[in-house]
Design a protein around this motif. Structure first.
Motif, PDB file in Angstrom:
ATOM      1  N   PHE A   1      -1.280  16.952  -6.497  1.00 56.70           N
ATOM      2  CA  PHE A   1      -0.790  17.763  -7.618  1.00 56.70           C
ATOM      3  C   PHE A   1      -0.314  16.906  -8.791  1.00 56.70           C
ATOM      4  N   GLN A   2      -0.474  15.603  -8.672  1.00 58.95           N
ATOM      5  CA  GLN A   2      -0.018  14.696  -9.724  1.00 58.95           C
ATOM      6  C   GLN A   2      -1.048  14.645 -10.856  1.00 58.95           C
ATOM      7  N   THR A   3      -0.566  14.410 -12.087  1.00 63.10           N
ATOM      8  CA  THR A   3      -1.459  14.215 -13.233  1.00 63.10           C
ATOM      9  C   THR A   3      -2.171  12.877 -13.093  1.00 63.10           C
ATOM     10  N   LYS A   4      -3.502  12.887 -13.216  1.00 66.41           N
ATOM     11  CA  LYS A   4      -4.289  11.671 -12.978  1.00 66.41           C
ATOM     12  C   LYS A   4      -5.123  11.301 -14.196  1.00 66.41           C
ATOM     13  N   GLY A   5      -4.672  11.699 -15.357  1.00 67.95           N
ATOM     14  CA  GLY A   5      -5.474  11.462 -16.549  1.00 67.95           C
ATOM     15  C   GLY A   5      -5.700  10.001 -16.853  1.00 67.95           C
ATOM     16  N   GLU A   6      -4.747   9.130 -16.523  1.00 66.64           N
ATOM     17  CA  GLU A   6      -4.862   7.724 -16.900  1.00 66.64           C
ATOM     18  C   GLU A   6      -5.665   6.893 -15.890  1.00 66.64           C
ATOM     19  N   PHE A   7      -6.079   7.510 -14.777  1.00 66.89           N
ATOM     20  CA  PHE A   7      -6.861   6.792 -13.772  1.00 66.89           C
ATOM     21  C   PHE A   7      -8.322   7.200 -13.864  1.00 66.89           C
ATOM     22  N   ASP A   8      -9.224   6.225 -13.619  1.00 66.01           N
ATOM     23  CA  ASP A   8     -10.644   6.594 -13.646  1.00 66.01           C
ATOM     24  C   ASP A   8     -11.058   7.177 -12.298  1.00 66.01           C
ATOM     25  N   GLY A   9     -12.287   7.719 -12.272  1.00 60.96           N
ATOM     26  CA  GLY A   9     -12.751   8.426 -11.077  1.00 60.96           C
ATOM     27  C   GLY A   9     -12.860   7.548  -9.851  1.00 60.96           C
ATOM     28  N   VAL A  10     -13.270   6.293 -10.029  1.00 62.41           N
ATOM     29  CA  VAL A  10     -13.412   5.392  -8.890  1.00 62.41           C
ATOM     30  C   VAL A  10     -12.061   5.130  -8.239  1.00 62.41           C
ATOM     31  N   GLU A  11     -11.040   4.902  -9.069  1.00 61.90           N
ATOM     32  CA  GLU A  11      -9.706   4.633  -8.527  1.00 61.90           C
ATOM     33  C   GLU A  11      -9.159   5.843  -7.786  1.00 61.90           C
ATOM     34  N   ILE A  12      -9.393   7.038  -8.354  1.00 59.26           N
ATOM     35  CA  ILE A  12      -8.935   8.258  -7.673  1.00 59.26           C
ATOM     36  C   ILE A  12      -9.663   8.416  -6.344  1.00 59.26           C
ATOM     37  N   GLY A  13     -10.981   8.151  -6.347  1.00 59.83           N
ATOM     38  CA  GLY A  13     -11.756   8.256  -5.102  1.00 59.83           C
ATOM     39  C   GLY A  13     -11.263   7.291  -4.046  1.00 59.83           C
ATOM     40  N   ILE A  14     -10.949   6.055  -4.446  1.00 56.06           N
ATOM     41  CA  ILE A  14     -10.440   5.073  -3.487  1.00 56.06           C
ATOM     42  C   ILE A  14      -9.083   5.516  -2.930  1.00 56.06           C
ATOM     43  N   THR A  15      -8.242   6.074  -3.815  1.00 58.65           N
ATOM     44  CA  THR A  15      -6.921   6.523  -3.365  1.00 58.65           C
ATOM     45  C   THR A  15      -7.037   7.635  -2.339  1.00 58.65           C
ATOM     46  N   TYR A  16      -7.905   8.620  -2.615  1.00 60.37           N
ATOM     47  CA  TYR A  16      -8.111   9.701  -1.648  1.00 60.37           C
ATOM     48  C   TYR A  16      -8.705   9.149  -0.340  1.00 60.37           C
ATOM     49  N   THR A  17      -9.584   8.177  -0.458  1.00 63.78           N
ATOM     50  CA  THR A  17     -10.157   7.565   0.748  1.00 63.78           C
ATOM     51  C   THR A  17      -9.074   6.914   1.603  1.00 63.78           C
ATOM     52  N   LEU A  18      -8.156   6.208   0.941  1.00 60.05           N
ATOM     53  CA  LEU A  18      -7.059   5.575   1.680  1.00 60.05           C
ATOM     54  C   LEU A  18      -6.148   6.603   2.326  1.00 60.05           C
ATOM     55  N   LEU A  19      -5.815   7.668   1.593  1.00 63.89           N
ATOM     56  CA  LEU A  19      -4.932   8.704   2.123  1.00 63.89           C
ATOM     57  C   LEU A  19      -5.576   9.447   3.291  1.00 63.89           C
ATOM     58  N   LEU A  20      -6.802   9.903   3.079  1.00 69.09           N
ATOM     59  CA  LEU A  20      -7.485  10.635   4.140  1.00 69.09           C
ATOM     60  C   LEU A  20      -7.797   9.728   5.323  1.00 69.09           C
ATOM     61  N   GLY A  21      -8.096   8.458   5.035  1.00 67.77           N
ATOM     62  CA  GLY A  21      -8.312   7.512   6.127  1.00 67.77           C
ATOM     63  C   GLY A  21      -7.060   7.310   6.954  1.00 67.77           C
ATOM     64  N   ALA A  22      -5.909   7.197   6.287  1.00 69.78           N
ATOM     65  CA  ALA A  22      -4.650   7.036   7.022  1.00 69.78           C
ATOM     66  C   ALA A  22      -4.356   8.263   7.879  1.00 69.78           C
ATOM     67  N   ILE A  23      -4.609   9.442   7.335  1.00 69.89           N
ATOM     68  CA  ILE A  23      -4.382  10.672   8.100  1.00 69.89           C
ATOM     69  C   ILE A  23      -5.336  10.741   9.285  1.00 69.89           C
ATOM     70  N   ALA A  24      -6.609  10.419   9.057  1.00 70.90           N
ATOM     71  CA  ALA A  24      -7.594  10.464  10.140  1.00 70.90           C
ATOM     72  C   ALA A  24      -7.229   9.486  11.253  1.00 70.90           C
ATOM     73  N   LEU A  25      -6.798   8.284  10.889  1.00 70.66           N
ATOM     74  CA  LEU A  25      -6.404   7.305  11.901  1.00 70.66           C
ATOM     75  C   LEU A  25      -5.215   7.785  12.717  1.00 70.66           C
ATOM     76  N   ASP A  26      -4.256   8.441  12.055  1.00 66.55           N
ATOM     77  CA  ASP A  26      -3.099   8.977  12.778  1.00 66.55           C
ATOM     78  C   ASP A  26      -3.493  10.117  13.702  1.00 66.55           C
ATOM     79  N   VAL A  27      -4.393  10.979  13.237  1.00 62.35           N
ATOM     80  CA  VAL A  27      -4.841  12.093  14.080  1.00 62.35           C
ATOM     81  C   VAL A  27      -5.565  11.563  15.314  1.00 62.35           C
ATOM     82  N   ILE A  28      -6.439  10.568  15.113  1.00 62.06           N
ATOM     83  CA  ILE A  28      -7.145   9.971  16.249  1.00 62.06           C
ATOM     84  C   ILE A  28      -6.160   9.324  17.217  1.00 62.06           C
ATOM     85  N   ALA A  29      -5.140   8.647  16.657  1.00 62.52           N
ATOM     86  CA  ALA A  29      -4.132   8.009  17.512  1.00 62.52           C
ATOM     87  C   ALA A  29      -3.372   9.050  18.326  1.00 62.52           C
ATOM     88  N   ILE A  30      -3.029  10.174  17.708  1.00 61.40           N
ATOM     89  CA  ILE A  30      -2.316  11.233  18.423  1.00 61.40           C
ATOM     90  C   ILE A  30      -3.191  11.820  19.527  1.00 61.40           C
TER      91      ILE A  30
END
Length: 774
Positions: free
Chosen positions: A330-359
């Motif tokens: 829900f944060q404003t992301k106007g100052e970031f380009d699309g690649v950086e946003i994509g990498i950030t979502y990849t890191l977040l979703l990757g961290a969540i996926a790793l935790d779910v697999i660990a659980i």
């Protein structure tokens, strides 16, 4: 040419400057994904190459995360310096996002639950990891302060920092608790000073000085542990839940074996009674689950996670990642380009996926089953029955899968071999083998049994034997192509052999033999029979220290076995292994023409002797740490014997794959005069001494009417058992993470049968009471 190379580097440099941080972070995430799925394979891998690749990923994971943190820190410092030199305010471009990415690397340094240490020695480095936690957390804090005021991503960054810090602390705690010193301290009971001797004797002396007729009455200590053995063990086969439950019970009771703690004979009697009532297959299942608990304790985070503190920290870290994802979404992301946003979502979703697999890994781990179903014999509550049904079906996939071997022998001699798929295996299910004669001739490695492929088993179940035969023909064609392609590797082998000779020898001349149910049953019955005689500490120690003499003297015989006994009791252990190894080969090929005339028992004992013989030579040559306590000058004996064998084979014009002919040539040499009387004792070669032993075994069979393979198979069980009981316990624990070893299974089975030196408490304290007579 130089200008062209410089031009290429100039074009690559901007790409590197733009993608070095991004690439390093994505590489770090990718390595975490690889480790969480692949790391458990190392406990059941059969090939050294697989374990080496996991080791490489384990090292790269930490290196990539550390490198990325350094790049982020260096990037922000350079941007700040450039901004100050130009008289501009501190740049804001990407600094907030870099500060947000840095805690993910701290999360990655915490590592997946499936691997905290690659080797047992890594646990001893917990202090280094603690220091690394301080420095890496400091680097992340430095990056965060460099990005201030960081108004938009401050809270997500703090949340991710908390999650990463928790994960790194978990890993450090796991290493700390798995270090052998801490592991030993956690197993030690309260100090036991015993009864107050000084006080008792003071009272005794006081009464004697008062001329009172005083005596000391001794009464045995009440058996406080008798309740544990009041309920007899379950009779009959064990189901899958009972296997896990009993394995966890004996793991908690006997895990002190790893650090050489001592146990009472009450514990020995309870364990021995349980295993005496088990079938060989059920005993194998309990031991392999027990070793898996040891693996989970020493090499994963399970010991830390399975506590209230661990559960709270785990869900707190998971909640922080989810909250960070929600805020960033829900944060404003106007100052970031699309690649950086994509990498950030990849890191977040990757961290969540790793935790779910660990659980999920925690939920479906053996320890969860053991905690929920603590007592397999008690009645189930209504809420436990559905769980027990689900768990039982899941555990059914992890039980040993036995399949009839594919070897060129009559059907009545076929064995069942372990063919569990790698996804469900608890250990490698294989036995390494090395052969001296094959090595000296540079022959192609051979197996007695062949590993069945999962594809072949499935096709046989669905389409029948025709599909299997078709697949076998295809496999033969592919095997032929593979053999031809092996020619291409010789230049590389010649180069590597110059400085990695032992590694190349292991690659070329060590093969894997499938583990058979009949072999385990034979070993189990032999140890079970020996355990029946171990009714006190001295007898148990004598039996566990036998290395062939028990098998040669425990039964009556018309033949004077002292002639053979000298090859066991009158020579060092490593020399005994080499003697019996070569003698086994000589007898094995000598009897090859009699295979069709052999009954099933004699045929299988011949195979067992060959398998155990090659396995023990493999341990002696390529696993010196497992044989360090008994190896002696094994390396010198092996090299001298090989040197004499190569000279002999060269004189007889023997080449590769002529193993049988070589053995016949060795047996043809006259040995009326002992080799050491002719050659002296400078050379430690035992080639023709082993020929004398083989001839003596043949003479025993001819004159005494005994089955030499019965004697040899029992001797080999004792030689393996002797090595198992004298190997350091932490070496057994180290092998659990490398596919497992048969000798480790034998070590634990011997301990459960009471054939170990750790049972040193007979009666506990005696209660002394002063008695004053008239």
């Amino acid at each position: 040419m130089v200008k062209f190379s410089i031009a290429i580097l100039v074009k690559i440099k901007p790409i590197w400057d733009k993608w070095n941080i991004r690439g390093s972070i994505l590489l770090s995430l990718w390595l975490q994904v690889i480790l969480i799925f692949v790391a458990p394979i190392r406990k059941c891998a059969r090939k050294r190459v697989v374990i080496s690749l996991i080791w490489l990923a384990y090292l790269l994971a930490d290196a990539a995360a550390n490198f990325a943190i350094g790049l982020i820190s260096n990037s922000q410092r350079n941007e700040a310096n450039n901004s100050q030199q130009k008289g501009k305010p501190e740049p804001k471009e990407n600094s907030d996002l870099l500060a947000f990415w840095a805690p993910f690397l701290l999360l990655h340094l915490g590592g997946p639950d499936t691997i905290t240490a690659f080797a047992l020695e890594d646990n001893q480095l917990w202090l280094r990891h603690l220091l690394g936690l301080v420095f890496q957390a400091g680097a992340v804090v430095y990056v965060f302060f460099q990005s201030l005021p960081n108004e938009e991503l401050m809270f997500p960054t703090l949340l991710m920092f908390c999650a990463g810090f928790i994960k790194y602390v978990e890993r450090t705690r796991a290493l700390y608790y798995a270090s052998l010193d801490k592991f030993r301290d956690s197993m030690l009971k309260e100090p036991d000073p015993g009864p107050n001797y000084a006080k008792l004797m003071e009272e005794y002396q006081f009464k004697r000085d008062a001329e009172l007729p005083t005596t000391i009455n001794m009464t045995p200590e009440p058996d406080k542990e008798a309740k544990a053995s009041d309920t007899p063990p379950k009779e009959g086969p064990l189901n899958d839940l009972e296997v896990v439950s009993y394995a966890y019970y004996y793991f908690t009771k006997f895990k002190g074996l790893i650090v050489d703690l001592i146990f009472s004979f009450r514990e020995r009697d309870e364990s021995r009674e349980f295993f005496n009532r088990r079938l060989a297959e059920d005993a194998l299942r309990v031991i392999e689950v027990e070793l898996n608990f040891i693996y989970g304790t020493l090499y994963t985070k399970l010991e830390v996670v399975y506590s209230w503190t661990g559960f709270i920290c785990r869900f707190l870290a998971f909640g922080c990642v989810l909250a960070a994802l929600g805020i960033f979404y829900f944060q404003t992301k106007g100052e970031f380009d699309g690649v950086e946003i994509g990498i950030t979502y990849t890191l977040l979703l990757g961290a969540i996926a790793l935790d779910v697999i660990a659980i999920l890994t925690i939920i479906f781990s053996d320890r969860t089953f053991a905690h929920i179903i603590k007592n397999p014999d008690r009645p189930r509550g209504c809420w436990e029955r559905p769980l027990a049904f689900v768990f039982r079906n899941f555990l059914a996939l992890k039980k040993p899968w036995w399949h009839h071997c594919d070897c060129k022998v009559p059907d009545q001699h076929q064995h069942q071999i372990l063919a569990t798929p790698i996804a469900f295996r608890r250990w490698s299910g294989s036995i390494s083998s090395h052969n001296l004669i094959r090595y000296c001739l540079q022959s192609k490695s051979q197996r007695i049994h062949e590993f069945p492929s999962l594809c072949r088993i499935v096709l046989e179940k669905i389409f029948g034997q025709n599909a299997v035969d078709c697949l076998a023909n295809i496999s033969q064609v592919l095997e032929g192509i593979k053999e031809k392609l092996k020619i291409l590797r010789w230049p590389f082998i010649k180069i590597f052999s110059l400085f990695m000779e032992e590694t190349v020898d292991e690659l070329l001349y060590v093969s894997r033999e499938p583990f058979t149910k009949n072999l385990w049953k034979f070993i189990f019955e032999e140890l079970k029979t020996k355990a029946e005689f171990a009714d006190n500490r001295e007898t148990a120690k004598r039996i566990s220290s036998a290395r062939g003499d028990w098998a040669l003297t425990s039964t009556d015989s018309n033949y004077d076995r002292n002639k053979i006994l000298t090859y066991v009791t009158d020579v060092p252990y490593d020399q005994s292994i080499l003697l019996w190894h070569i003698a086994t080969d000589l007898c094995y090929y000598e009897d090859e023409t009699k295979e069709k005339e052999m009954d099933h028992t004699r045929f299988t004992r011949r195979q067992f002797s060959k398998i155990l013989s090659d396995y023990m030579l493999y341990l002696l040559v390529f696993q010196p740490t497992m044989m360090s306590a008994v190896a002696g000058i094994a390396k010198i004996r092996f090299r001298d014997t090989c040197a004499e064998a190569k000279i002999f084979f060269k004189r007889r014009n023997l080449g590769p794959n002529q193993d049988k002919k070589a053995c016949m040539q060795i047996l043809s040499v006259n040995t009326d005069v002992r080799p050491e009387e002719v050659k002296g004792d400078r050379s430690k070669s035992v080639l023709f001494s082993a020929s004398m032993l083989a001839k003596e075994l043949q003479r025993m069979e001819t004159e005494g009417g005994e089955d030499k393979w019965m004697i040899m198979s029992r001797v080999w069980v004792e030689l393996v058992s002797y090595a198992a009981s004298h190997c350091r316990a932490n070496t057994h624990a180290a092998e659990v993470s490398k596919g497992g070893q048969l000798i480790t299974f034998i070590w634990l089975l011997m301990a459960h049968f009471g054939l170990a030196e750790q049972f040193q408490i007979d009666e506990g304290h005696a209660r002394a009471k002063l008695m004053v007579g008239k």
